[in-house]
Design a protein around this motif. Sequence first.
Motif, PDB file in Angstrom:
ATOM      1  N   VAL A 298      39.278  40.077  14.565  1.00 37.14           N
ATOM      2  CA  VAL A 298      38.795  41.045  15.554  1.00 37.14           C
ATOM      3  C   VAL A 298      39.050  42.476  15.092  1.00 37.14           C
ATOM      4  CG1 VAL A 298      39.142  41.890  17.908  1.00 37.14           C
ATOM      5  CG2 VAL A 298      39.018  39.435  17.479  1.00 37.14           C
ATOM      6  N   ARG A 301      35.962  43.811  12.974  1.00 36.60           N
ATOM      7  CA  ARG A 301      34.546  43.586  13.315  1.00 36.60           C
ATOM      8  C   ARG A 301      33.768  44.867  13.571  1.00 36.60           C
ATOM      9  NH1 ARG A 301      34.760  38.328  17.231  1.00 36.60           N
ATOM     10  NH2 ARG A 301      36.184  37.126  15.929  1.00 36.60           N
ATOM     11  N   THR A 313      31.687  42.485  18.944  1.00 38.15           N
ATOM     12  CA  THR A 313      32.761  42.974  18.083  1.00 38.15           C
ATOM     13  C   THR A 313      34.129  42.706  18.677  1.00 38.15           C
ATOM     14  OG1 THR A 313      32.490  45.137  19.107  1.00 38.15           O
ATOM     15  CG2 THR A 313      31.391  44.788  17.007  1.00 38.15           C
ATOM     16  N   GLY A 314      34.211  42.503  20.000  1.00 32.78           N
ATOM     17  CA  GLY A 314      35.517  42.370  20.608  1.00 32.78           C
ATOM     18  C   GLY A 314      35.924  40.961  20.999  1.00 32.78           C
ATOM     19  N   ASP A 315      35.004  40.000  20.902  1.00 35.69           N
ATOM     20  CA  ASP A 315      35.312  38.642  21.351  1.00 35.69           C
ATOM     21  C   ASP A 315      36.159  37.892  20.330  1.00 35.69           C
ATOM     22  OD1 ASP A 315      33.821  38.946  23.643  1.00 35.69           O
ATOM     23  OD2 ASP A 315      31.988  38.164  22.742  1.00 35.69           O
ATOM     24  N   GLU A 316      37.069  37.083  20.830  1.00 35.18           N
ATOM     25  CA  GLU A 316      37.760  36.142  19.958  1.00 35.18           C
ATOM     26  C   GLU A 316      36.764  35.097  19.463  1.00 35.18           C
ATOM     27  OE1 GLU A 316      40.779  36.347  18.954  1.00 35.18           O
ATOM     28  OE2 GLU A 316      41.531  37.922  20.255  1.00 35.18           O
TER      29      GLU A 316
END
Length: 346
Positions: A298, A301, A313-316
């Motif tokens: 993360v 990204r 871009t922020g998701d696991e």
Amino acid sequence: MKKILDKLISTNNLTKDELVYVLDNLNDEWRKYIFKHSKEAKERHYGKSVYMRGLIEISNYCKQNCNYCGIRHGNKNVDRYRLNPDTILQCTDLGYKLGYRTFVLQGGEDNYYTDELLVDLIKNIKDKHPDSAITLSLGERSYESYKKLYEAGADRYLLRHETATREIYDSLHPGMSYDNRRQCLNQLKEIGYQTGAGFMVGLPNQDNAALADDLLFLKELKPHMIGIGPFIPHPETPIGECKGGTVEDTMVMLSLTRLLLPDVLLPSTTALGTLDPKGREKALSVGANVVMPNLSPVSVREKYELYKDKICTGDEAAHCRKCIEGRINSVGYVVDMGRGDHVSMQ
């Protein structure tokens, strides 16, 4: 129009003049017609399956200076990073636990990744996960390099041709060679890779004749996978103020590609989802059958920004998979977590 489209549907072939005529004269009725038939063509070869690939963006260093790309060498405002082999292996291990059986290692043309380093990395991934496929997307390399990586265990290589029109290619790729790009693609096929090409829709100076040339080039090359996405301008590039491509035009090109090459693997790209919250679902509904959720750490990204405002871009990684799986199910398709080889290789 119907006569030409029916010829395409029945023969998987059109001349350049016929393709240009189709692109010049499309309306909502004819778009729906080709979308219906491209969806049917996909389902004849792959059923309701959509293949999931785990994408790992290994480096945003790049020695090239492509005029459309946010990580171009000349952009001094990029927060550069590269993943070391241990970190990449951790990403593949996580992906394997989540069910992925294809890993896509993508990056700029970064000299840090020598043949020796990549050969060791590929062998390590294959030793740990022998039932997985490895796809590389690392730009132009020598024939010898491609061969070493293939012999180490890499299965596929993605190298978009970007545009089949020499003048447009030269205007976008300072210091690069249109002929070398094509030679690389031919070498990849010769070596034995499942090979991917592709292009952007909506580039400056790209008219319908240029788009027809892209389709005819792909018909001649017969790659196993074709990546098609809209051009999205990045403000810190020489063409950052230009108008971008659209989801609608990209759907048309995906659909025509499916009808020309019915058994090709066709991704629904992140760029489509960036322009339209339902962009990826729309692509799946007209013939796309591959998605590539992000397995990169993360922390990096947001730094791999080829174009502006890239999504997810922020998701696991696990959440990213479930999110996209839900999108796939919502349009009547099912996730296939297998290797997802081209139908000719299955």
